[in-house]
Motif scaffolding. Structure first.
Motif, PDB file in Angstrom:
ATOM      1  N   TRP A   1       0.835  -1.204   0.000  1.00 15.67           N
ATOM      2  CA  TRP A   1       0.000   0.000   0.000  1.00 15.67           C
ATOM      3  C   TRP A   1       0.872   1.257   0.000  1.00 15.67           C
ATOM      4  O   TRP A   1       0.574   2.216  -0.712  1.00 15.67           O
ATOM      5  N   ALA A   2       1.936   1.255   0.778  1.00 12.38           N
ATOM      6  CA  ALA A   2       2.833   2.411   0.818  1.00 12.38           C
ATOM      7  C   ALA A   2       3.474   2.649  -0.546  1.00 12.38           C
ATOM      8  O   ALA A   2       3.557   3.786  -1.022  1.00 12.38           O
ATOM      9  N   ILE A   3       3.897   1.574  -1.183  1.00 12.27           N
ATOM     10  CA  ILE A   3       4.489   1.698  -2.528  1.00 12.27           C
ATOM     11  C   ILE A   3       3.444   2.208  -3.521  1.00 12.27           C
ATOM     12  O   ILE A   3       3.744   3.066  -4.358  1.00 12.27           O
ATOM     13  N   LEU A   4       2.219   1.717  -3.413  1.00  7.74           N
ATOM     14  CA  LEU A   4       1.145   2.159  -4.301  1.00  7.74           C
ATOM     15  C   LEU A   4       0.888   3.661  -4.143  1.00  7.74           C
ATOM     16  O   LEU A   4       0.754   4.387  -5.137  1.00  7.74           O
ATOM     17  N   PHE A   5       0.840   4.154  -2.902  1.00  9.03           N
ATOM     18  CA  PHE A   5       0.630   5.591  -2.669  1.00  9.03           C
ATOM     19  C   PHE A   5       1.794   6.414  -3.220  1.00  9.03           C
ATOM     20  O   PHE A   5       1.597   7.481  -3.793  1.00  9.03           O
ATOM     21  N   ALA A   6       3.015   5.915  -3.056  1.00 10.54           N
ATOM     22  CA  ALA A   6       4.182   6.628  -3.596  1.00 10.54           C
ATOM     23  C   ALA A   6       4.129   6.673  -5.124  1.00 10.54           C
ATOM     24  O   ALA A   6       4.464   7.695  -5.737  1.00 10.54           O
ATOM     25  N   ILE A   7       3.685   5.608  -5.746  1.00  6.59           N
ATOM     26  CA  ILE A   7       3.558   5.575  -7.212  1.00  6.59           C
ATOM     27  C   ILE A   7       2.491   6.572  -7.667  1.00  6.59           C
ATOM     28  O   ILE A   7       2.677   7.285  -8.661  1.00  6.59           O
ATOM     29  N   ILE A   8       1.389   6.644  -6.945  1.00  3.88           N
ATOM     30  CA  ILE A   8       0.328   7.598  -7.291  1.00  3.88           C
ATOM     31  C   ILE A   8       0.859   9.025  -7.214  1.00  3.88           C
ATOM     32  O   ILE A   8       0.617   9.842  -8.113  1.00  3.88           O
ATOM     33  N   TYR A   9       1.632   9.333  -6.184  1.00  2.62           N
ATOM     34  CA  TYR A   9       2.205  10.673  -6.071  1.00  2.62           C
ATOM     35  C   TYR A   9       3.203  10.931  -7.209  1.00  2.62           C
ATOM     36  O   TYR A   9       3.225  12.016  -7.793  1.00  2.62           O
ATOM     37  N   GLY A  10       4.004   9.934  -7.531  1.00  2.94           N
ATOM     38  CA  GLY A  10       4.947  10.072  -8.645  1.00  2.94           C
ATOM     39  C   GLY A  10       4.231  10.346  -9.957  1.00  2.94           C
ATOM     40  O   GLY A  10       4.690  11.138 -10.785  1.00  2.94           O
ATOM     41  N   LEU A  11       3.074   9.725 -10.154  1.00  4.99           N
ATOM     42  CA  LEU A  11       2.288   9.963 -11.369  1.00  4.99           C
ATOM     43  C   LEU A  11       1.727  11.385 -11.417  1.00  4.99           C
ATOM     44  O   LEU A  11       1.646  11.983 -12.493  1.00  4.99           O
ATOM     45  N   THR A  12       1.364  11.938 -10.257  1.00  6.96           N
ATOM     46  CA  THR A  12       0.888  13.329 -10.252  1.00  6.96           C
ATOM     47  C   THR A  12       2.020  14.290 -10.610  1.00  6.96           C
ATOM     48  O   THR A  12       1.799  15.274 -11.306  1.00  6.96           O
ATOM     49  N   ILE A  13       3.229  13.990 -10.136  1.00  2.00           N
ATOM     50  CA  ILE A  13       4.393  14.814 -10.500  1.00  2.00           C
ATOM     51  C   ILE A  13       4.668  14.699 -11.999  1.00  2.00           C
ATOM     52  O   ILE A  13       4.940  15.692 -12.676  1.00  2.00           O
ATOM     53  N   LEU A  14       4.585  13.485 -12.524  1.00  2.00           N
ATOM     54  CA  LEU A  14       4.804  13.259 -13.961  1.00  2.00           C
ATOM     55  C   LEU A  14       3.770  14.005 -14.795  1.00  2.00           C
ATOM     56  O   LEU A  14       4.096  14.616 -15.819  1.00  2.00           O
ATOM     57  N   TYR A  15       2.519  13.991 -14.364  1.00  2.00           N
ATOM     58  CA  TYR A  15       1.451  14.710 -15.061  1.00  2.00           C
ATOM     59  C   TYR A  15       1.765  16.207 -15.129  1.00  2.00           C
ATOM     60  O   TYR A  15       1.654  16.820 -16.188  1.00  2.00           O
ATOM     61  N   ASP A  16       2.159  16.783 -13.986  1.00  2.00           N
ATOM     62  CA  ASP A  16       2.486  18.208 -13.960  1.00  2.00           C
ATOM     63  C   ASP A  16       3.671  18.542 -14.864  1.00  2.00           C
ATOM     64  O   ASP A  16       3.667  19.551 -15.574  1.00  2.00           O
ATOM     65  N   SER A  17       4.691  17.705 -14.851  1.00  2.00           N
ATOM     66  CA  SER A  17       5.869  17.996 -15.667  1.00  2.00           C
ATOM     67  C   SER A  17       5.602  17.753 -17.152  1.00  2.00           C
ATOM     68  O   SER A  17       6.198  18.397 -18.006  1.00  2.00           O
ATOM     69  N   LEU A  18       4.691  16.857 -17.461  1.00  2.00           N
ATOM     70  CA  LEU A  18       4.364  16.560 -18.858  1.00  2.00           C
ATOM     71  C   LEU A  18       3.731  17.772 -19.549  1.00  2.00           C
ATOM     72  O   LEU A  18       4.033  18.074 -20.695  1.00  2.00           O
ATOM     73  N   PHE A  19       2.870  18.487 -18.838  1.00  2.00           N
ATOM     74  CA  PHE A  19       2.173  19.621 -19.440  1.00  2.00           C
ATOM     75  C   PHE A  19       2.922  20.940 -19.298  1.00  2.00           C
ATOM     76  O   PHE A  19       2.493  21.949 -19.842  1.00  2.00           O
ATOM     77  N   GLU A  20       4.025  20.962 -18.585  1.00  2.00           N
ATOM     78  CA  GLU A  20       4.872  22.153 -18.459  1.00  2.00           C
ATOM     79  C   GLU A  20       4.064  23.401 -18.103  1.00  2.00           C
ATOM     80  O   GLU A  20       4.065  24.390 -18.839  1.00  2.00           O
ATOM     81  N   TYR A  21       3.373  23.358 -16.998  1.00  2.00           N
ATOM     82  CA  TYR A  21       2.615  24.527 -16.573  1.00  2.00           C
ATOM     83  C   TYR A  21       3.555  25.702 -16.323  1.00  2.00           C
ATOM     84  O   TYR A  21       4.603  25.556 -15.712  1.00  2.00           O
ATOM     85  N   THR A  22       3.164  26.859 -16.812  1.00  3.31           N
ATOM     86  CA  THR A  22       3.985  28.050 -16.746  1.00  3.31           C
ATOM     87  C   THR A  22       3.117  29.252 -16.395  1.00  3.31           C
ATOM     88  O   THR A  22       2.072  29.456 -17.005  1.00  3.31           O
ATOM     89  N   TYR A  23       3.564  30.031 -15.404  1.00  2.00           N
ATOM     90  CA  TYR A  23       2.876  31.287 -15.103  1.00  2.00           C
ATOM     91  C   TYR A  23       3.086  32.220 -16.280  1.00  2.00           C
ATOM     92  O   TYR A  23       4.186  32.338 -16.811  1.00  2.00           O
ATOM     93  N   ILE A  24       2.012  32.897 -16.699  1.00  2.00           N
ATOM     94  CA  ILE A  24       2.093  33.813 -17.839  1.00  2.00           C
ATOM     95  C   ILE A  24       1.444  35.142 -17.479  1.00  2.00           C
ATOM     96  O   ILE A  24       0.337  35.182 -16.949  1.00  2.00           O
TER      97      ILE A  24
END
Length: 164
Positions: free
Chosen positions: A48-71
């Motif tokens: 379960w701990a590994i699963l939660f860590a993977i879920i958090y890693g996927l949220t980080i990957l999602y954010d970095s994939l779309f390259e959100y930028t303040y404009i």
């Protein structure tokens, strides 16, 4: 016309913080305080701990994939002002582009990820050479803001072409 995405940036930063706090709370609950039986839904507490860590890693990957930028974009005076910085976790470098309207020539749009990721490259005529600025991700803009930005830049580039 002005475009400022600070409200959306605050929402994204708040979502990141709440996700981190939630994942850490779940990890602590499962590892330290969890009195789970040997298995719960077929997984032990370490799984379960590994699963939660993977879920958090996927949220980080999602954010970095779309390259959100303040404009921040402003074209109401004699200059086109475009300020931006990446919301990536380790990149906090702030950039600013100021182009006199008389030197602005055109812009280039680049789309990737099936049109979900959009970038813009501004061009300017400076010291008898056409210069290009680095690509700026526009993923954070709403459809209306994106259309307004393109309309404004298109209008300015047409004015520049008509003066030459």
């Amino acid at each position: 016309m002005k475009i400022d995405t600070k409200k959306r940036v605050i929402t994204i930063q708040l979502r990141r913080l709440l996700t981190l706090i939630g994942i850490l709370a779940l990890l602590l609950a499962v590892i330290l305080f969890g009195q789970l039986p040997k298995t719960f839904l077929g997984l032990n507490k370490y799984h379960w701990a590994i699963l939660f860590a993977i879920i958090y890693g996927l949220t980080i990957l999602y954010d970095s994939l779309f390259e959100y930028t303040y404009i921040y974009y402003d074209d109401e005076k004699d200059n086109i002002i475009l300020r931006y910085f990446s919301l990536a976790y380790l990149n906090k470098k702030k950039q600013s582009i100021e182009i006199p309207k008389s030197e602005f020539t055109s812009f280039i749009l680049k789309e990737s990820l099936f049109g979900l990721k959009k970038k813009i490259i501004l061009r300017r005529y400076y010291k008898n050479v056409e210069a290009k600025y680095p690509a700026i991700p526009l993923t954070i803009l709403s459809k209306a803001e994106y259309a307004q930005l393109l309309m404004s830049l298109d209008h300015l580039s047409k004015n520049a072409k008509s003066k030459k």
